[in-house]
Design an enzyme around this catalytic site. Sequence first.
Site: not given
Length: 276
Positions: A181, A68, A183-184, A237, A179, A138-139, A73
């Site tokens: 960071y 992923d 989600l965690s 990243q 699904t 993602n975020e 990237r």
Amino acid sequence: MFRPQVVGVTGRTDLGRAVRVAERVCRLCDREGFEVLVDDSLGIGEYPRVNLKDMGKEVDMIITIGGDGTILRVSRITSEYEVPILGVNLGKFGFLTEVSESGLKEAVSRLARGDFNLEEHRKLRIKIGGSDEGDALNEVTVITSRPAKMIRYRLSIDGFELETTWADGVLVATPTGSTAYSLSAGGPIVEPQVECSIITPLNPFKLEARPMVVSMDRRVEIDVDDPERAEVVVDGQEYMNLDGTVSVTRSPNVARFIRFGSTYFERLKEKFLRWD
């Protein structure tokens, strides 16, 4: 029906296995009649080489070798071109990837036949202090740069100041990133086709601070009282200095993934939901 003619190949350069798999992918694509361009950082000499940024405008699709993180990237670097991505998973998780090393031959054959679907995922556009900092798949996370030291941030929606909170930080995620960071940190799982942003506080110092889902058409702004104590992280990243208000809106760009029939909920159950 979309049938790619020119295929780009990239992958993790720090993993010898990824380079070897990339070489195999190149040979398989060559045999199926594709024109192949290789990310020059891989060091594969048999095929024309190009840097990843330029690859985005030269190819019809990109095959990524890794996991992923590799997809994130590549998606960020080539964002403006919206090139379809096929992820080959060499990692342990690979929620965004579609095939394993053992399925490569069949996957390339299906690409040649046009036997696949395209799945679109929305992105977020990031500005820091008015400066455009690109897209997140993602975020985008605003987080303390000093472990165990909280920051105080103000959250505004379309210019309306909603709350002020002490926390380790706060993130704004896409449904794709729901699904990851988010989600965690206690955020909800959201199907990628839902056009929304998920705002998730990170270890907030008040019970009423909870994750929130808003329309992706909203402008989410985050201000930190002491910017020197925080930083901005995109897709886990890219690290950036916090030089003003962080503004998050819908990006005009989307990510496109090649799928061979697997559905989001099938992947979700396989990777996350093992309740049965």
